[in-house]
Design a protein around this motif. Structure first.
Motif, mmCIF file in Angstrom:
data_model
loop_
_atom_site.group_PDB
_atom_site.id
_atom_site.type_symbol
_atom_site.label_atom_id
_atom_site.label_comp_id
_atom_site.label_asym_id
_atom_site.label_seq_id
_atom_site.Cartn_x
_atom_site.Cartn_y
_atom_site.Cartn_z
ATOM 1 N N ARG A 11 -0.226 49.128 7.206
ATOM 2 C CA ARG A 11 0.351 50.359 7.760
ATOM 3 C C ARG A 11 1.019 50.148 9.112
ATOM 4 O O ARG A 11 1.204 51.088 9.868
ATOM 5 N N VAL A 12 1.379 48.907 9.401
ATOM 6 C CA VAL A 12 2.113 48.590 10.623
ATOM 7 C C VAL A 12 3.591 48.425 10.277
ATOM 8 O O VAL A 12 3.947 47.621 9.411
ATOM 9 N N GLY A 13 4.437 49.185 10.939
ATOM 10 C CA GLY A 13 5.870 49.027 10.779
ATOM 11 C C GLY A 13 6.389 48.020 11.793
ATOM 12 O O GLY A 13 5.915 47.973 12.932
ATOM 13 N N PRO A 89 1.342 54.879 17.803
ATOM 14 C CA PRO A 89 1.450 53.854 18.840
ATOM 15 C C PRO A 89 2.576 52.870 18.554
ATOM 16 O O PRO A 89 2.736 52.397 17.431
ATOM 17 N N VAL A 90 3.346 52.563 19.582
ATOM 18 C CA VAL A 90 4.426 51.583 19.492
ATOM 19 C C VAL A 90 4.110 50.441 20.454
ATOM 20 O O VAL A 90 3.897 50.676 21.646
ATOM 21 N N VAL A 91 4.078 49.228 19.923
ATOM 22 C CA VAL A 91 3.801 48.035 20.719
ATOM 23 C C VAL A 91 5.078 47.202 20.791
ATOM 24 O O VAL A 91 5.618 46.806 19.752
ATOM 25 N N ALA A 92 5.549 46.944 21.992
ATOM 26 C CA ALA A 92 6.691 46.051 22.167
ATOM 27 C C ALA A 92 6.170 44.621 22.256
ATOM 28 O O ALA A 92 5.391 44.297 23.157
ATOM 29 N N ALA A 93 6.570 43.782 21.313
ATOM 30 C CA ALA A 93 6.232 42.360 21.341
ATOM 31 C C ALA A 93 7.387 41.648 22.034
ATOM 32 O O ALA A 93 8.386 41.279 21.412
ATOM 33 N N ALA A 176 2.526 37.694 16.882
ATOM 34 C CA ALA A 176 1.364 37.820 16.003
ATOM 35 C C ALA A 176 0.231 38.565 16.705
ATOM 36 O O ALA A 176 -0.469 39.390 16.089
ATOM 37 N N ASP A 177 0.040 38.305 17.988
ATOM 38 C CA ASP A 177 -0.988 39.024 18.746
ATOM 39 C C ASP A 177 -0.652 40.509 18.832
ATOM 40 O O ASP A 177 -1.541 41.368 18.712
ATOM 41 N N ALA A 178 0.620 40.807 19.034
ATOM 42 C CA ALA A 178 1.046 42.208 19.093
ATOM 43 C C ALA A 178 0.814 42.895 17.750
ATOM 44 O O ALA A 178 0.365 44.050 17.699
ATOM 45 N N HIS A 179 1.109 42.195 16.663
ATOM 46 C CA HIS A 179 0.909 42.772 15.332
ATOM 47 C C HIS A 179 -0.577 43.018 15.081
ATOM 48 O O HIS A 179 -0.949 44.058 14.512
#
Length: 243
Positions: A11-13, A89-93, A176-179
């Motif tokens: 469920r991660v875009g 939540p949005v994570v910028a990698a 990968a850590d961000a994901h």
């Protein structure tokens, strides 16, 4: 395509800028691609989103072939607000340099994970350009007034570790850590996360505003609240459904 998008089984875009030959610089096509990608991850039910860049750069900023046109500015700020207003939540990698519009895109996210080679800069004063008031206020909100002034007035370039020490970056790590972090966030209570985002981001709304009050009440009357209670009693991971 300038932007690739996918939603995984976790469920991660993932929204990936894909102009490595231009270090993922933003042009109108890319900005419009970001907006379309945001619409797609929402439609496909992503519970968290990672934004990153292909190759060795996150985003080198605006493509100077288009930056001086009004159409580009409209496309840029539409893209930034699309990312910023996602209710998940949005994570910028940040996998490499995030310059100008790249820093803007990174701070539009809720959280930032920076790789070793990441750098941040907003050198508008060197170029005679300007960013909108939202960008300046958002940078101050995320990283503090000192860092905002260092980037905007001192025209400093801030590396990953210093950005982490100053609060501009939340974690040091890879895409990968961000994901992995986003996958963890995707398992949390969606209504609570959306409410927390609203309160943090909508500084223009009073605590008594009906929008915030309704979001608060929705958390307390949700089926997810009961699921959290039962899962805790049963010593299992809750299966939140966002209602």
């Amino acid at each position: 395509m300038a932007v690739h998008v996918r939603v995984g089984d976790d469920r991660v875009g993932t929204i990936e800028l894909d102009r490595p030959e231009r270090r993922n610089a933003l042009n109108i096509e890319t900005c419009e691609g970001i907006v379309a990608a945001v619409e797609r991850v929402r439609a496909e039910g992503a519970r968290a989103v990672v934004v990153t860049g292909a190759g060795t750069s996150f985003c080198a900023g605006a493509d100077f072939g288009e930056v001086y046109g009004a159409d580009f500015l409209a496309a840029l700020y539409a893209a930034l607000q699309a990312v910023h207003t996602l209710p998940v939540p949005v994570v910028a990698a940040v996998n490499g340099p995030a310059i100008g519009g790249g820093t803007q895109l990174a701070i539009a996210a809720d959280l930032r994970v920076a790789a070793e080679g990441a750098v941040f800069a907003l050198p508008t004063a060197r170029l005679g350009l300007a960013v909108d008031p939202w960008t300046i206020r958002r940078l101050e909100q995320v990283a503090g007034g000192g860092t905002a002034r260092a980037l905007l007035i001192g025209c400093e370039t801030v590396g990953a570790r210093l950005a982490w020490e100053r609060g501009l970056v939340d974690r040091l790590g890879t895409v990968a850590d961000a994901h992995a972090w986003a996958a963890e966030l995707a398992g949390l209570a969606p209504l609570t996360l959306a409410y927390n985002k609203q309160v943090l981001d909508r500084v223009d709304l009073a605590e008594t505003d009906p929008v915030l009050q309704e979001a608060f009440r929705a958390c307390w009357r949700s089926a997810d609240l009961e699921e959290g209670r039962v899962a805790r009693a049963e010593k299992r991971t809750p299966a939140y459904r966002g209602r």
